[in-house]
Write an enzyme that holds these catalytic residues in place. Structure first.
Site, PDB file in Angstrom:
ATOM      1  N   ASN A   4       0.751   4.222  13.497  1.00  0.00           N
ATOM      2  CA  ASN A   4       1.109   4.861  14.854  1.00  0.00           C
ATOM      3  C   ASN A   4       0.249   6.403  13.831  1.00  0.00           C
ATOM      4  O   ASN A   4      -0.392   7.077  14.814  1.00  0.00           O
ATOM      5  CB  ASN A   4       2.274   5.581  15.140  1.00  0.00           C
ATOM      6  CG  ASN A   4       3.128   6.246  13.796  1.00  0.00           C
ATOM      7  OD1 ASN A   4       2.958   8.028  14.149  1.00  0.00           O
ATOM      8  ND2 ASN A   4       4.264   5.497  13.110  1.00  0.00           N
ATOM      9  N   TYR A  40      -3.843   8.950   5.107  1.00  0.00           N
ATOM     10  CA  TYR A  40      -3.249   7.773   5.210  1.00  0.00           C
ATOM     11  C   TYR A  40      -3.358   7.297   6.920  1.00  0.00           C
ATOM     12  O   TYR A  40      -3.817   5.566   6.391  1.00  0.00           O
ATOM     13  CB  TYR A  40      -1.644   7.925   5.578  1.00  0.00           C
ATOM     14  CG  TYR A  40      -0.850   7.457   5.631  1.00  0.00           C
ATOM     15  CD1 TYR A  40      -0.008   5.739   5.058  1.00  0.00           C
ATOM     16  CD2 TYR A  40      -0.161   6.460   6.737  1.00  0.00           C
ATOM     17  CE1 TYR A  40      -0.244   4.747   5.495  1.00  0.00           C
ATOM     18  CE2 TYR A  40       0.929   6.366   7.673  1.00  0.00           C
ATOM     19  CZ  TYR A  40       1.420   5.124   6.257  1.00  0.00           C
ATOM     20  OH  TYR A  40       1.601   4.003   6.638  1.00  0.00           O
ATOM     21  N   GLY A  87       0.914  -1.221  -0.223  1.00  0.00           N
ATOM     22  CA  GLY A  87       0.158   0.243   0.483  1.00  0.00           C
ATOM     23  C   GLY A  87       1.333   1.494  -0.038  1.00  0.00           C
ATOM     24  O   GLY A  87       2.257   1.438   0.209  1.00  0.00           O
ATOM     25  N   LYS A 133      -5.954   3.543   7.565  1.00  0.00           N
ATOM     26  CA  LYS A 133      -4.451   1.960   8.992  1.00  0.00           C
ATOM     27  C   LYS A 133      -6.323   1.949   8.965  1.00  0.00           C
ATOM     28  O   LYS A 133      -6.217   0.946   9.804  1.00  0.00           O
ATOM     29  CB  LYS A 133      -3.552   2.815   9.009  1.00  0.00           C
ATOM     30  CG  LYS A 133      -2.653   3.035   7.761  1.00  0.00           C
ATOM     31  CD  LYS A 133      -2.116   1.820   7.551  1.00  0.00           C
ATOM     32  CE  LYS A 133      -0.823   1.996   6.343  1.00  0.00           C
ATOM     33  NZ  LYS A 133      -0.718   0.587   5.867  1.00  0.00           N
TER      34      LYS A 133
HETATM   35  C1  15L Z   1       4.428   5.447   8.727  1.00  0.00           C
HETATM   36  O1  15L Z   1       3.217   4.679   9.244  1.00  0.00           O
HETATM   37  C2  15L Z   1       5.089   5.159   7.509  1.00  0.00           C
HETATM   38  O2  15L Z   1       4.719   4.281   7.116  1.00  0.00           O
HETATM   39  C3  15L Z   1       6.588   5.540   7.649  1.00  0.00           C
HETATM   40  O3  15L Z   1       7.331   6.162   6.400  1.00  0.00           O
HETATM   41  C4  15L Z   1       6.873   7.078   8.858  1.00  0.00           C
HETATM   42  O4  15L Z   1       6.339   8.466   8.517  1.00  0.00           O
HETATM   43  C5  15L Z   1       6.533   6.364  10.157  1.00  0.00           C
HETATM   44  O5  15L Z   1       4.849   6.247   9.946  1.00  0.00           O
HETATM   45  C6  15L Z   1       6.702   7.356  10.873  1.00  0.00           C
HETATM   46  O6  15L Z   1       5.250   8.079  12.385  1.00  0.00           O
HETATM   47  O7  15L Z   1       7.567   7.699  11.623  1.00  0.00           O
END
Ligand code: 15L
Length: 304
Positions: free
Chosen positions: A109, A133, A70, A137
């Site tokens: 997160n 994004y 994704g 999730k």
């Molecule tokens: C995520 O979900 C991303 O996929 C990754 O690239 C980072 O940005 C990470 O979070 C983060 O919060 O550091």
């Protein structure tokens, strides 16, 4: 030996996991991009998760799926929709139709990024996505819940922080996960005998963690790393960022494109206002509310 499908295998997390898991499982590696340097025990299965025919083909005959595929950061809606909403649906649905019960979903997160940094959150909190994004999730987690309850599938959602060899900045001292710990968490998700629907945080045993990851520990996760050993170096390099982003766990994701009133998402601002009204009135011995707020829990002396 179990055969595990990893989607999004050409990405950073997939590349770390291949190295860490190669000796434990046969790996079927899928991505829309080429996956290079195949080792013994690895097979490449090209596929576009936005196409159900592809997801049906790549999921056939595996014991479990680690769905990393994704769009992995904030992006335009059409891309998030295709890769993270349609792609995620196709993956769960193909797993169901092919009789693959166990799916590990790479949540993030950013599904809870609008929680403040002075809050410690566990696997039971409501999602508070900080971006399209993050919403995608949260959607994937909810889809997993549906497939667990309705079809008896076994779903392990990992709200992953930052998977890197060393945390790149101050925010990541709280949500970092080493590649080794990421592999340890994934192994729990693959091998635990009794998973129905679980949410865990994909973070190392970080002293500055914002997460109560007791659900992961209950299931047997034993992280071996702590971002603190990088703290002095990281903090020395840290440039001052947007002070509003500093309030929230999601960092810059929170304020990208913001158009509303940020104080609506910052209950603490309202608390501070109460506090300043109280301090002008002399309030006796009661602690101001801000001081009663939950501080990040102290690290226990014994390692988990
Ligand atoms: C995520 O979900 C991303 O996929 C990754 O690239 C980072 O940005 C990470 O979070 C983060 O919060 O550091």
């Amino acid at each position: 030996m179990k055969t595990i499908l990893i989607t999004g295998a050409a990405g950073d997390v997939g590349t770390h996991l291949r190295r860490e898991l190669a000796s434990k499982y046969h790996l079927r590696l899928s991505d829309i991009k080429p996956v290079n340097n195949l080792a013994a025990g690895e097979k490449y299965a090209p596929g576009d998760i936005a196409k159900i025919a592809d997801t049906l083909r790549i999921t056939r005959g595996v014991d479990a799926i680690v769905h990393l595929g994704g769009f992995s950061v904030e992006g335009p809606w059409d891309m998030i929709l295709r890769a993270n909403i349609v792609g995620c649906y196709n993956m769960f649905e193909a797993a169901r139709r092919n009789g693959v019960k166990r799916v590990l979903f790479a949540s993030s997160n950013h599904a809870t990024g609008f929680y403040r940094r002075d809050q410690k959150i566990d696997h039971c909190v409501l999602t508070k996505p900080d971006s399209r994004y993050g919403v995608s999730k949260a959607f994937g987690e909810q889809l997993g819940s549906l497939y667990a309850d309705k079809y008896g599938m076994e779903i392990f959602c990992m709200r992953i922080g930052n998977v890197t060899v060393a945390p790149p900045d101050k925010r990541r001292l709280s949500n970092w996960i080493s590649p080794g710990d990421m592999a340890r968490l994934v192994s729990v998700g693959i091998d635990h005998p009794d998973i129905k629907f679980e949410i865990v945080y994909g973070v190392s045993d970080n002293r500055r963690s914002w997460y109560d990851n007791s659900n992961a520990y209950r299931l047997g996760y034993r992280p071996q790393d702590d971002a603190e050993r990088f703290a002095a170096e990281v903090l020395a390099k840290e440039q001052p960022g947007d002070p509003r982003a500093e309030l929230f766990q999601g960092g810059n994701f929170v304020f990208a494109e913001i158009g509303g009133d940020p104080s609506r998402a910052v209950p603490k601002l309202k608390v501070s206002a109460v506090q300043s009204r109280r301090s002008t009135k002399s309030t006796g011995s009661r602690k101001p509310k801000a001081a009663q707020m939950k501080k990040p829990a102290k690290r226990s002396k014994t390692r988990r």
